[in-house]
Design a protein around this motif. Structure first.
Motif, PDB file in Angstrom:
ATOM      1  N   MET A 190       0.870  -1.330   0.029  1.00 27.90           N
ATOM      2  CA  MET A 190       0.059  -0.010  -0.297  1.00 27.90           C
ATOM      3  C   MET A 190       1.018   1.354   0.142  1.00 27.90           C
ATOM      4  SD  MET A 190      -2.626   1.068   3.112  1.00 27.90           S
ATOM      5  CE  MET A 190      -1.724   0.094   4.019  1.00 27.90           C
TER       6      MET A 190
ATOM      7  N   VAL B  41       0.769   5.482   0.542  1.00 31.43           N
ATOM      8  CA  VAL B  41       0.201   6.629   0.904  1.00 31.43           C
ATOM      9  C   VAL B  41       0.869   7.804   0.669  1.00 31.43           C
ATOM     10  CG1 VAL B  41      -0.712   7.517   3.318  1.00 31.43           C
ATOM     11  CG2 VAL B  41      -0.443   5.178   3.137  1.00 31.43           C
TER      12      VAL B  41
ATOM     13  N   CYS C 115      -6.303  11.915  11.354  1.00 26.20           N
ATOM     14  CA  CYS C 115      -5.285  10.499  10.764  1.00 26.20           C
ATOM     15  C   CYS C 115      -4.456   9.882  11.802  1.00 26.20           C
ATOM     16  CB  CYS C 115      -4.347  11.112   9.618  1.00 26.20           C
ATOM     17  SG  CYS C 115      -3.571  12.705  10.185  1.00 26.20           S
TER      18      CYS C 115
ATOM     19  N   LEU D 112      -4.244  -1.826   6.526  1.00 25.36           N
ATOM     20  CA  LEU D 112      -5.031  -1.064   5.383  1.00 25.36           C
ATOM     21  C   LEU D 112      -6.402  -0.382   5.830  1.00 25.36           C
ATOM     22  CD1 LEU D 112      -5.528  -0.529   2.431  1.00 25.36           C
ATOM     23  CD2 LEU D 112      -6.758  -2.581   2.351  1.00 25.36           C
TER      24      LEU D 112
ATOM     25  N   GLU E 188      -7.217   3.529   5.608  1.00 24.04           N
ATOM     26  CA  GLU E 188      -8.318   3.825   4.659  1.00 24.04           C
ATOM     27  C   GLU E 188      -9.288   4.645   5.617  1.00 24.04           C
ATOM     28  OE1 GLU E 188      -9.767   0.844   2.275  1.00 24.04           O
ATOM     29  OE2 GLU E 188      -8.503   1.644   0.764  1.00 24.04           O
ATOM     30  N   GLU E 189      -9.231   4.088   6.796  1.00 25.55           N
ATOM     31  CA  GLU E 189     -10.261   5.303   7.754  1.00 25.55           C
ATOM     32  C   GLU E 189      -9.632   6.558   7.881  1.00 25.55           C
ATOM     33  OE1 GLU E 189     -11.273   3.495  11.725  1.00 25.55           O
ATOM     34  OE2 GLU E 189     -11.477   5.695  12.166  1.00 25.55           O
TER      35      GLU E 189
ATOM     36  N   ALA F  44      -7.817   8.267   5.882  1.00 25.06           N
ATOM     37  CA  ALA F  44      -7.994   8.806   4.702  1.00 25.06           C
ATOM     38  C   ALA F  44      -9.532   9.272   4.470  1.00 25.06           C
ATOM     39  CB  ALA F  44      -7.856   8.112   3.377  1.00 25.06           C
ATOM     40  N   ALA F  45     -10.435   8.410   4.678  1.00 26.52           N
ATOM     41  CA  ALA F  45     -11.929   8.862   4.755  1.00 26.52           C
ATOM     42  C   ALA F  45     -12.220   9.984   5.732  1.00 26.52           C
ATOM     43  CB  ALA F  45     -12.666   7.539   4.866  1.00 26.52           C
TER      44      ALA F  45
ATOM     45  N   THR G 294      -4.203  10.347   0.423  1.00 24.35           N
ATOM     46  CA  THR G 294      -4.568   9.453  -0.721  1.00 24.35           C
ATOM     47  C   THR G 294      -3.701   8.052  -0.497  1.00 24.35           C
ATOM     48  OG1 THR G 294      -4.198  11.224  -2.175  1.00 24.35           O
ATOM     49  CG2 THR G 294      -4.730   9.205  -3.170  1.00 24.35           C
ATOM     50  N   VAL G 295      -4.632   6.948  -0.610  1.00 21.95           N
ATOM     51  CA  VAL G 295      -4.089   5.803  -0.523  1.00 21.95           C
ATOM     52  C   VAL G 295      -4.377   4.818  -1.882  1.00 21.95           C
ATOM     53  CG1 VAL G 295      -4.386   3.626   0.890  1.00 21.95           C
ATOM     54  CG2 VAL G 295      -5.000   5.719   1.758  1.00 21.95           C
ATOM     55  N   GLU G 296      -2.862   4.298  -2.157  1.00 23.54           N
ATOM     56  CA  GLU G 296      -3.161   3.562  -3.520  1.00 23.54           C
ATOM     57  C   GLU G 296      -2.933   2.219  -2.891  1.00 23.54           C
ATOM     58  OE1 GLU G 296      -0.318   4.534  -6.736  1.00 23.54           O
ATOM     59  OE2 GLU G 296      -0.450   6.592  -5.746  1.00 23.54           O
ATOM     60  N   ARG G 297      -3.686   1.094  -3.271  1.00 19.68           N
ATOM     61  CA  ARG G 297      -3.402  -0.351  -2.946  1.00 19.68           C
ATOM     62  C   ARG G 297      -2.485  -1.068  -3.757  1.00 19.68           C
ATOM     63  NH1 ARG G 297      -8.982  -3.352  -0.786  1.00 19.68           N
ATOM     64  NH2 ARG G 297     -10.096  -1.576  -0.953  1.00 19.68           N
TER      65      ARG G 297
END
Ligand code: HEM
Ligand code: SF4
Lengths: 396, 64
Positions: B1, B3, B16, B45, B49-50, B52-53, B61-64
């Motif tokens: 992942m 970030v 965050c 993850l 993701e939490e 980021a949301a 931004t999170v890229e898996r």
């Protein structure tokens, strides 16, 4: 618009349960999630009631934070300019300049370091309550002094001056305050902070106001405005959350028992109480800077838009299960109680530390805490921007 | 992942850090986000993701 005919055409204001937002919001979310309505102050505006739309509005720079404040006495008056230094009503980049000066003071780490001092203040007030014996008004004996003392300490405001600023800030938060009363309260608080800033310039202390004075970044008038904003935003909100959360837990004994049995639930319980009670009861306001298309609705430039935080926080699409029920084991961190977007509450980490310290110690100290009057007799704050209780008589 | 963060957007709200304190921190001076770990393990993850949301400024931004 036919879809609006079977729903209210006013922003709902009447509660049937002291802990629930008006029930009409449920219908609005289902049938008219973006609706043009009459607001409680008589102004017309767009009421946004679903979680996703509330977030969308608050994250969208096309909606300006400069807005008509909620004042039932001044609906026809022209929108007043924001008080100098009140970045809560400014847009980027002006807002950014103020916010960046302050964020370092309110980080998660700084606020956690403050926890022992907050716990000490909490314990002293519980000792005084125990010594006095019940019944007491929890608002004045506990819920209000704790955040007032803490924000005074942080800002460098002498707590001895509290009577005046508590009265003035209560005026600013009353929705039926007359424009002259508001002006008078604002002027008095500004004058107070200008004097205080002069004192700090002469003799700096270890506090936010002294640091702001020394930074040289703000004019005298801006400094005073920031001081007033922080003081007003920083004590009534948390005070009402502490008192209302206490009342709500007392009325939900199963949830209180779960929390007592497992104190590790406390962090989550604070988030859930913030979500469930959403004390910024009439939502937060914005003004459309240009025509905006929102979910098929055209919101004309200049329109007032109300992001209904309490309604978004009960939206089943975001909070699965039954969001109408208090559930301290729910994970509700992405709630809207502190708003969303660039104005999301600056003091939220402080509020979390204060609520956690206050609620944990209160219920541990008085295992038999209970209301000292029938629940219907508790005076609710329907007349204030920040919901809660005017008084909470309790005994143990 | 992977970030990434956008310091210019960050408003120092600290969401965050609450969600994933081992991945995000805040600078002491101005409260702006610091990325402690730009490539956290997949096991983090959910928390990342939490973060980021829940970031109010959409700065993560999170890229898996
Ligand atoms: C449980 C307690 C609290 C609640 C529910 C709360 C709620 C809110 C909400 C909803 C906003 C957004 C307003 C908008 O978008 O127009 C806000 C902003 C703000 N809050 Fe809080 N607040 C609380 C405690 C505090 C504390 C303790 C402080 C102490 C300093 C504080 C200072 C501020 C400031 C300065 C802003 C404006 C931020 C900006 O415009 O960038 N609040 N608060
Ligand atoms: S949650 Fe977003 S705005 Fe808040 S500190 Fe982290 S990156 Fe910055």
């Amino acid at each position: 618009m036919s879809e609006m005919q079977h729903v209210t055409e006013r922003q709902p204001v009447t509660r049937t349960c002291p802990f629930d937002p008006p029930a009409e919001y449920r219908t609005l979310r289902d049938e008219a999630p973006i609706a043009e309505v009459t607001l409680p102050d008589g102004a017309t505006g767009w009421l946004v009631s679903r979680y996703a739309d509330v977030r969308a509005v608050l994250a969208d720079p096309r909606f300006s934070a400069r807005r008509r404040p909620l004042r039932t006495a001044a609906a026809d008056a022209p929108v007043p300019p924001p008080p100098t230094g009140w970045f809560i009503m400014m847009d980027a980049p002006e807002h950014t300049r103020f916010r960046r000066l302050l964020t370092g003071q309110f980080t998660v780490r700084r606020m956690r370091q403050l926890a022992p001092a907050v716990e000490r203040i909490v314990a002293e007030h519980l000792d005084a309550m125990a010594a006095a014996g019940g019944p007491v008004d929890l608002v004045h004996a506990f819920a209000l002094p704790i955040p007032s003392l803490v924000i005074c300490e942080l800002l460098g405001v002498p707590y001895a001056d509290r009577e005046e600023f508590q009265r003035n800030s209560a005026t600013l938060l009353r929705i039926d305050a007359a424009p002259e009363e508001v002006q008078e309260a604002q002027t008095a608080m500004n004058a107070y902070f200008r004097r205080l800033a002069a004192d700090k310039r002469a003799e700096p202390g270890d506090d936010i106001l002294s640091e702001l004075v020394q930074s040289g970044e703000l004019t005298e008038e801006e400094l005073a405005g920031v001081g007033v904003l922080l003081l007003v935003a920083g004590h009534e909100t948390t005070a009402n959350m502490i008192a209302l959360a206490t009342m709500c837990l007392l009325r939900n004994p199963g949830q209180l028992a779960a929390l007592r049995a497992d104190p590790s639930l406390m962090d989550g319980a604070v988030e859930e109480l913030l979500r469930y009670l959403s004390v910024i009861q009439y939502g937060v306001r914005r003004t459309a800077r240009e025509d905006v298309e929102l979910d098929g609705h055209r919101i004309p430039a200049g329109s007032l838009v109300v992001a209904a935080l309490p309604s978004g926080n009960r939206d089943t699409t975001q909070f699965p299960g039954d969001p109408e029920q208090l559930d301290v084991s729910r994970t509700s961190r992405s709630h809207l109680a502190f708003g969303h977007g660039i104005h999301q509450c600056l003091g939220q980490q402080l509020a979390r530390v204060e609520m956690k310290a206050a609620l944990s110690a209160l219920f541990a100290r008085f295992p038999d805490l209970r209301l000292a009057v029938p629940v219907e007799e508790v005076p609710m704050r329907d007349d204030m921007i920040v919901y809660g209780v005017h008084e909470l008589p309790v005994t143990w | 992942m992977k970030v990434t963060i956008d310091e210019d957007r960050c408003v120092g709200a600290g969401q965050c850090v609450l969600a994933a304190g081992d991945v995000f921190d805040q600078r002491d001076e101005d409260g702006i986000v610091v990325l402690l770990d730009p490539t956290p393990s997949g096991a983090r993850l959910v928390e990342v993701e939490e973060a980021a949301a829940s970031c109010p400024a959409l700065a993560i931004t999170v890229e898996r």
